[in-house]
Scaffold this motif. Structure first.
Motif, mmCIF file in Angstrom:
data_model
loop_
_atom_site.group_PDB
_atom_site.id
_atom_site.type_symbol
_atom_site.label_atom_id
_atom_site.label_comp_id
_atom_site.label_asym_id
_atom_site.label_seq_id
_atom_site.Cartn_x
_atom_site.Cartn_y
_atom_site.Cartn_z
ATOM 1 N N PHE A 177 0.663 -14.510 -4.452
ATOM 2 C CA PHE A 177 1.428 -13.339 -4.063
ATOM 3 C C PHE A 177 2.214 -13.658 -2.801
ATOM 4 C CE2 PHE A 177 -2.288 -11.654 -6.270
ATOM 5 C CZ PHE A 177 -1.683 -10.844 -7.213
ATOM 6 N N ILE A 178 3.226 -12.853 -2.542
ATOM 7 C CA ILE A 178 3.944 -12.926 -1.277
ATOM 8 C C ILE A 178 3.267 -11.941 -0.331
ATOM 9 C CG2 ILE A 178 6.132 -12.463 -0.111
ATOM 10 C CD1 ILE A 178 7.532 -13.360 -2.690
ATOM 11 N N ARG A 179 2.777 -12.449 0.770
ATOM 12 C CA ARG A 179 1.956 -11.632 1.675
ATOM 13 C C ARG A 179 2.806 -11.144 2.839
ATOM 14 N NH1 ARG A 179 -1.350 -8.837 4.474
ATOM 15 N NH2 ARG A 179 -3.606 -9.188 4.391
ATOM 16 N N SER A 239 -10.242 -14.033 -4.203
ATOM 17 C CA SER A 239 -9.972 -15.160 -5.098
ATOM 18 C C SER A 239 -8.499 -15.329 -5.401
ATOM 19 C CB SER A 239 -10.745 -14.987 -6.413
ATOM 20 O OG SER A 239 -12.114 -14.835 -6.163
ATOM 21 N N SER A 240 -7.670 -15.163 -4.417
ATOM 22 C CA SER A 240 -6.240 -15.346 -4.648
ATOM 23 C C SER A 240 -5.673 -16.266 -3.598
ATOM 24 C CB SER A 240 -5.499 -14.006 -4.612
ATOM 25 O OG SER A 240 -5.615 -13.417 -3.339
ATOM 26 N N SER A 241 -4.704 -17.071 -3.996
ATOM 27 C CA SER A 241 -3.994 -17.931 -3.067
ATOM 28 C C SER A 241 -2.842 -17.130 -2.500
ATOM 29 C CB SER A 241 -3.473 -19.166 -3.793
ATOM 30 O OG SER A 241 -2.685 -19.941 -2.937
ATOM 31 N N GLN A 242 -2.929 -16.821 -1.227
ATOM 32 C CA GLN A 242 -1.947 -15.926 -0.633
ATOM 33 C C GLN A 242 -0.994 -16.682 0.280
ATOM 34 O OE1 GLN A 242 -4.545 -13.245 1.355
ATOM 35 N NE2 GLN A 242 -4.999 -12.045 -0.455
ATOM 36 N N GLU A 243 0.208 -16.214 0.278
ATOM 37 C CA GLU A 243 1.233 -16.790 1.154
ATOM 38 C C GLU A 243 1.211 -16.007 2.457
ATOM 39 O OE1 GLU A 243 5.024 -17.369 -0.653
ATOM 40 O OE2 GLU A 243 6.056 -17.079 1.240
ATOM 41 N N THR A 244 0.655 -16.596 3.501
ATOM 42 C CA THR A 244 0.531 -15.893 4.778
ATOM 43 C C THR A 244 1.820 -15.975 5.554
ATOM 44 O OG1 THR A 244 -1.798 -16.485 4.837
ATOM 45 C CG2 THR A 244 -0.808 -15.731 6.903
ATOM 46 N N GLU A 245 2.217 -14.852 6.091
ATOM 47 C CA GLU A 245 3.459 -14.798 6.850
ATOM 48 C C GLU A 245 3.193 -14.304 8.264
ATOM 49 O OE1 GLU A 245 5.995 -12.211 4.707
ATOM 50 O OE2 GLU A 245 6.394 -13.662 3.119
ATOM 51 N N LEU A 272 0.813 -1.215 0.000
ATOM 52 C CA LEU A 272 0.000 0.000 0.000
ATOM 53 C C LEU A 272 0.847 1.266 0.000
ATOM 54 C CD1 LEU A 272 -2.783 -1.001 2.550
ATOM 55 C CD2 LEU A 272 -3.199 -0.209 0.217
ATOM 56 N N GLU A 273 1.967 1.245 0.720
ATOM 57 C CA GLU A 273 2.786 2.453 0.825
ATOM 58 C C GLU A 273 3.413 2.843 -0.508
ATOM 59 O OE1 GLU A 273 3.059 4.624 3.224
ATOM 60 O OE2 GLU A 273 1.642 3.467 4.416
ATOM 61 N N VAL A 274 3.572 1.904 -1.417
ATOM 62 C CA VAL A 274 4.064 2.247 -2.755
ATOM 63 C C VAL A 274 3.054 3.151 -3.455
ATOM 64 C CG1 VAL A 274 4.683 1.335 -5.029
ATOM 65 C CG2 VAL A 274 5.440 0.144 -2.952
ATOM 66 N N ALA A 275 1.790 2.745 -3.429
ATOM 67 C CA ALA A 275 0.746 3.556 -4.057
ATOM 68 C C ALA A 275 0.582 4.893 -3.340
ATOM 69 C CB ALA A 275 -0.572 2.791 -4.072
ATOM 70 N N ARG A 276 0.634 4.879 -2.010
ATOM 71 C CA ARG A 276 0.477 6.131 -1.262
ATOM 72 C C ARG A 276 1.571 7.134 -1.635
ATOM 73 N NH1 ARG A 276 -1.056 2.855 3.541
ATOM 74 N NH2 ARG A 276 -3.290 3.162 3.872
ATOM 75 N N GLU A 277 2.815 6.652 -1.732
ATOM 76 C CA GLU A 277 3.917 7.558 -2.063
ATOM 77 C C GLU A 277 3.758 8.118 -3.478
ATOM 78 O OE1 GLU A 277 8.803 7.420 -2.390
ATOM 79 O OE2 GLU A 277 7.772 6.233 -0.850
ATOM 80 N N ALA A 278 3.364 7.259 -4.424
ATOM 81 C CA ALA A 278 3.173 7.717 -5.800
ATOM 82 C C ALA A 278 2.024 8.720 -5.898
ATOM 83 C CB ALA A 278 2.921 6.522 -6.715
ATOM 84 N N SER A 338 7.538 -6.125 -6.673
ATOM 85 C CA SER A 338 6.550 -6.723 -7.562
ATOM 86 C C SER A 338 6.035 -8.040 -6.995
ATOM 87 C CB SER A 338 7.172 -6.959 -8.935
ATOM 88 O OG SER A 338 6.225 -7.502 -9.827
ATOM 89 N N GLY A 339 4.706 -8.144 -6.838
ATOM 90 C CA GLY A 339 4.102 -9.356 -6.304
ATOM 91 C C GLY A 339 4.055 -9.432 -4.800
ATOM 92 N N VAL A 340 4.523 -8.374 -4.106
ATOM 93 C CA VAL A 340 4.465 -8.322 -2.638
ATOM 94 C C VAL A 340 3.288 -7.442 -2.234
ATOM 95 C CG1 VAL A 340 5.661 -7.616 -0.527
ATOM 96 C CG2 VAL A 340 6.959 -8.607 -2.429
ATOM 97 N N ILE A 341 2.372 -7.977 -1.452
ATOM 98 C CA ILE A 341 1.215 -7.200 -1.011
ATOM 99 C C ILE A 341 1.096 -7.274 0.506
ATOM 100 C CG2 ILE A 341 -0.054 -7.478 -3.174
ATOM 101 C CD1 ILE A 341 -1.718 -9.651 -1.793
ATOM 102 N N ASP A 342 0.440 -6.257 1.080
ATOM 103 C CA ASP A 342 0.172 -6.258 2.522
ATOM 104 C C ASP A 342 -1.299 -5.959 2.789
ATOM 105 O OD1 ASP A 342 0.191 -3.632 1.709
ATOM 106 O OD2 ASP A 342 1.713 -2.952 3.134
ATOM 107 N N PHE A 343 -2.149 -6.407 1.865
ATOM 108 C CA PHE A 343 -3.601 -6.226 1.975
ATOM 109 C C PHE A 343 -4.265 -7.450 1.362
ATOM 110 C CE2 PHE A 343 -1.840 -4.129 -1.723
ATOM 111 C CZ PHE A 343 -2.570 -4.648 -2.780
ATOM 112 N N ASP A 344 -5.546 -7.629 1.618
ATOM 113 C CA ASP A 344 -6.269 -8.806 1.158
ATOM 114 C C ASP A 344 -6.805 -8.605 -0.258
ATOM 115 O OD1 ASP A 344 -5.896 -10.202 3.535
ATOM 116 O OD2 ASP A 344 -7.639 -9.264 4.464
#
Length: 344
Positions: free
Chosen positions: A181-183, A333-339, A118-124, A324-330
């Protein structure tokens, strides 16, 4: 993959304040021109690792850079995913077969990466709104469910961020197959971006003490993307809590005449370094978890011994990467890698 573009255009009440926009662009230390196309700009924030692209119309590019070429020592931004000018200026035929008017290139187009934190989009978006304010420009969000339904206007950061999220939601729902995605946990993301955003202020704060302010960066490690910083063991520093540390361990080997310095590079868990240094450091939890370790030049014997005993991996085990491919939001319909959160 579909991109997320936003356009800046003059409002119906005023002309383009080109000088003000050019001044705002020139003030940003993270912008440089694409070598292959001077109308394309690459934004690369070395502190936050945020990267995105801008496209200027030719007149604004000329006004901003005066036609000067890109510094050959700077990295190329030739990987830009901005639409080419011909895509924006494409001639279209009406139903009668006659040519319609060519669409003008917007003064500024900004391409914000999708499927990143999210912070990538916020900064842009923050950067876009600063340009809009400087040049009294309106924003057009051309996404199908964009802010204002494609009408030019003055939209808030939150309205544009929600459009960015809706675009990703739509892509996932239409994908047909699960997307992996990498969560990142919220804790990991808060630590990374909270610290990274504070780096400029931390440099000013600790400049007189001669402390290095280490940069956090995303690193590819065992099919994951984790946070990493690099620390040389004899350098007093502000050290963020990251998943991994590339430790440049300084050793002194005896020679016939004196000693020589040898540097051994190993990858260790960030929690291990935290365990060793925190009893002898100033510990901060705001704006993110970090240590201020001042005694690196003459460290306590316990620190020397503990660092010497660390068994790490080769430095090649982790490599700097992008978000790229790293997210911190839900996402739907995606298989997410929970960390889990950061290991201590």
């Amino acid at each position: 993959m579909k991109s997320f573009d936003l356009f800046l255009v003059p409002s119906s009440e005023s002309a383009l304040a080109a000088d003000a926009v050019a001044e705002q662009l020139a003030r940003c230390p993270w912008l440089h021109q694409d070598r292959s196309d001077p109308t394309q700009l690459v934004y690369q924030n070395e502190d936050t690792s945020v990267t995105f692209f801008l496209l200027l119309d030719s007149a604004l590019a000329e006004n901003t850079f005066g036609g000067e070429g890109e510094d050959p020592d700077k990295p190329s931004g030739s990987t830009s995913v901005l639409p080419e000018g011909e895509d924006i200026e494409q001639e279209r035929l009406s139903e009668t077969g006659e040519e319609e008017a060519v669409m003008d290139v917007p003064p500024v187009t900004i391409n914000i990466p999708l499927f990143q934190p999210l912070e990538v989009a916020r900064e842009a978006i923050d950067f876009l709104l600063q340009l809009a304010e400087a040049g009294a420009l309106d924003t057009i969000d051309p996404q199908e469910a964009g802010a204002g339904r494609g009408e030019p206007g003055r939209y808030s950061n939150q309205e544009l961020l929600e459009s960015w999220l809706r675009t990703q939601d739509s892509i996932c729902r239409q994908a047909g197959t699960p997307v992996n995605f990498i969560r990142w946990s919220q804790e990991r993301s808060r630590n990374f971006f909270g610290y990274s955003r504070a780096c400029p202020q931390l440099r000013k704060q600790y400049e007189d003490e001669g402390l290095a302010v280490l940069q956090a960066q995303p690193a590819a490690y065992n099919d994951e993307v984790l946070s990493l910083c690099v620390w040389r063991s004899n350098v007093p520093a502000v050290i963020p809590l990251t998943d991994l540390v590339l430790l440049e361990r300084v050793r002194h080997k005896r020679r016939l005449f004196g000693t020589r310095e040898v540097i051994e590079e190993i990858i260790i868990p960030g929690g291990e370094l935290w365990r060793i240094l925190s009893p002898f450091s100033q510990v901060h939890n705001e704006p993110a978890r970090m240590l201020v370790f001042r005694d690196a030049a003459m460290p306590p014997s316990q620190v020397v011994n503990d660092l010497a005993e660390l068994k790490g991996e080769k430095s090649t085990a982790a490599k700097r990467t992008e978000f790229s491919g790293v997210i911190d939001f839900d996402l739907p319909s995606s298989s997410q890698e929970t960390e889990d959160g950061l290991d201590q």
